[in-house]
Design a protein around this motif. Sequence first.
Motif, PDB file in Angstrom:
ATOM      1  N   LYS A 136       0.822  -1.215   0.000  1.00 55.65           N
ATOM      2  CA  LYS A 136       0.000   0.000   0.000  1.00 55.65           C
ATOM      3  C   LYS A 136       0.859   1.270   0.000  1.00 55.65           C
ATOM      4  CE  LYS A 136      -1.684   0.723   3.935  1.00 55.65           C
ATOM      5  NZ  LYS A 136      -0.537   1.622   4.270  1.00 55.65           N
ATOM      6  N   SER A 137       1.894   1.319   0.834  1.00 56.89           N
ATOM      7  CA  SER A 137       2.706   2.535   0.936  1.00 56.89           C
ATOM      8  C   SER A 137       3.501   2.780  -0.344  1.00 56.89           C
ATOM      9  CB  SER A 137       3.646   2.440   2.140  1.00 56.89           C
ATOM     10  OG  SER A 137       2.917   2.390   3.345  1.00 56.89           O
ATOM     11  N   ASP A 158       1.755  10.362   5.550  1.00 52.32           N
ATOM     12  CA  ASP A 158       1.905   8.992   6.030  1.00 52.32           C
ATOM     13  C   ASP A 158       1.148   8.872   7.349  1.00 52.32           C
ATOM     14  OD1 ASP A 158       2.693   6.490   6.828  1.00 52.32           O
ATOM     15  OD2 ASP A 158       4.836   6.940   6.905  1.00 52.32           O
ATOM     16  N   ASP A 160       0.055   6.015   8.578  1.00 49.88           N
ATOM     17  CA  ASP A 160       0.207   4.664   9.110  1.00 49.88           C
ATOM     18  C   ASP A 160       0.979   4.767  10.422  1.00 49.88           C
ATOM     19  OD1 ASP A 160       0.479   1.993   9.616  1.00 49.88           O
ATOM     20  OD2 ASP A 160       1.142   1.452   7.609  1.00 49.88           O
ATOM     21  N   SER A 165       6.093   4.075   6.747  1.00 50.95           N
ATOM     22  CA  SER A 165       7.056   3.623   5.740  1.00 50.95           C
ATOM     23  C   SER A 165       7.633   4.754   4.916  1.00 50.95           C
ATOM     24  CB  SER A 165       6.371   2.627   4.785  1.00 50.95           C
ATOM     25  OG  SER A 165       5.854   1.516   5.473  1.00 50.95           O
ATOM     26  N   VAL A 166       6.973   5.907   4.926  1.00 51.27           N
ATOM     27  CA  VAL A 166       7.381   6.988   4.028  1.00 51.27           C
ATOM     28  C   VAL A 166       8.807   7.486   4.288  1.00 51.27           C
ATOM     29  CG1 VAL A 166       6.890   9.417   3.453  1.00 51.27           C
ATOM     30  CG2 VAL A 166       5.078   7.697   3.330  1.00 51.27           C
ATOM     31  N   SER A 196       5.087  12.688   7.940  1.00 51.56           N
ATOM     32  CA  SER A 196       4.937  11.335   8.474  1.00 51.56           C
ATOM     33  C   SER A 196       5.185  11.354   9.975  1.00 51.56           C
ATOM     34  CB  SER A 196       5.928  10.378   7.810  1.00 51.56           C
ATOM     35  OG  SER A 196       5.961   9.118   8.465  1.00 51.56           O
ATOM     36  N   ASP A 236      -1.634   7.991   3.060  1.00 50.32           N
ATOM     37  CA  ASP A 236      -1.304   6.572   3.177  1.00 50.32           C
ATOM     38  C   ASP A 236      -1.843   6.073   4.509  1.00 50.32           C
ATOM     39  OD1 ASP A 236      -0.172   4.041   3.101  1.00 50.32           O
ATOM     40  OD2 ASP A 236       1.842   4.733   3.607  1.00 50.32           O
TER      41      ASP A 236
END
Length: 374
Positions: A136-137, A158, A160, A165-166, A196, A236
């Motif tokens: 997904k990322s 980001d 998440d 993950s960004v 993020s 994300d």
Amino acid sequence: MSVTQQQVIEALKRVRSPRGVALPDAGVLSPITANDGKVFFSINVEASEARAWEDTRAQAEAAVRAIPGVAMAMIALTAERKAGAAAPPPRQGGVQPVSAHRPHQHPADSPMSRQAAIPGIAAVIAVASGKGGVGKSTTAINLALGLRDLGLKVGLLDADIYGPSVPRLTGLQEKPKLTDDKKMIPLSRFGLSIMSIGFLVDEDSPMIWRGPMVMSAINQMLRDVAWGTLDVLVVDMPPGTGDAQLTLAQNVPLKGAVIVSTPQDLSLIDARRGLAMFRKVDVPVLGIIENMSYFQCPQCGTRSDIFGHGGARHEAERLGVPFLGEIPLHMDIRSTSDAGNPVVESEPKGPHAAIYRTIAASVRDQLKDAIAAA
């Protein structure tokens, strides 16, 4: 200047709880995290008292922000029912499931009535998946880059919280700076404005946060960031259908959601749940992407359907949503992502970049009214 837990506690002693005692003596504070100018904690009360405590939470946040050296304060109000307590009855006129194809006017007491646009941003879209491990990322950042290549001003958030993950995907490790009014300035790379939670905490730090802390963090990264003027903000999302997804849908008028799945039946089942959740909260589903759709051998070019093939396309047809495209399982996509230089940026004339740009064009076309109206 380093901020200590003791400094935070001293500042909170000036805040009175609804019970009339100093906040640190009220027995409601979670452990306080104070690190590198960032302060995180929650106030844990029973659900029946939550409304009375909201003003206290706001005072506590103001007190912490006033401490010299504090760059960011994230204070959540956690409201829980006692074990065995019945859930409160639904309010008259509460949100009911509605068709994804019919606009719904949310009543004033509905959680959806709290939606407020982010100034300067024409369209906010979510990139979501029902489960983790589907890429997904990687899809989110390459979609953002594809939108950029179409001439749009794009941001990437980001959200998440548990597995950002960004920072790795962009190669960014620096900390955001602050404006004079203490809004975070997004980092910039590849022509994107990027934020993020991973920029605010160490990569190895576990994010052991309860739901309200997650919701508070997402709200702050949406509204306490100086995004400037953007055509599209790509968010994300964490995998699943929990607090983060509902927080975003309830607080921001999302212009759409992109669902990422692999061809496997298990992934499609979870993707179906994610799609149903967005439909229930009146977020248009812009389409489904089948990631890791097939394996393409980098030496001979032979194609193998390792996880099956075509499941996401069939699911999109069955559910009446657009099928946005197939992205192969290929070494170049993986290696460029791991190197912090995603494939749309590092190989702009390659076949994989072309796939992402085609998907981005479909998303842009569905957002054109919102972008034109901004």
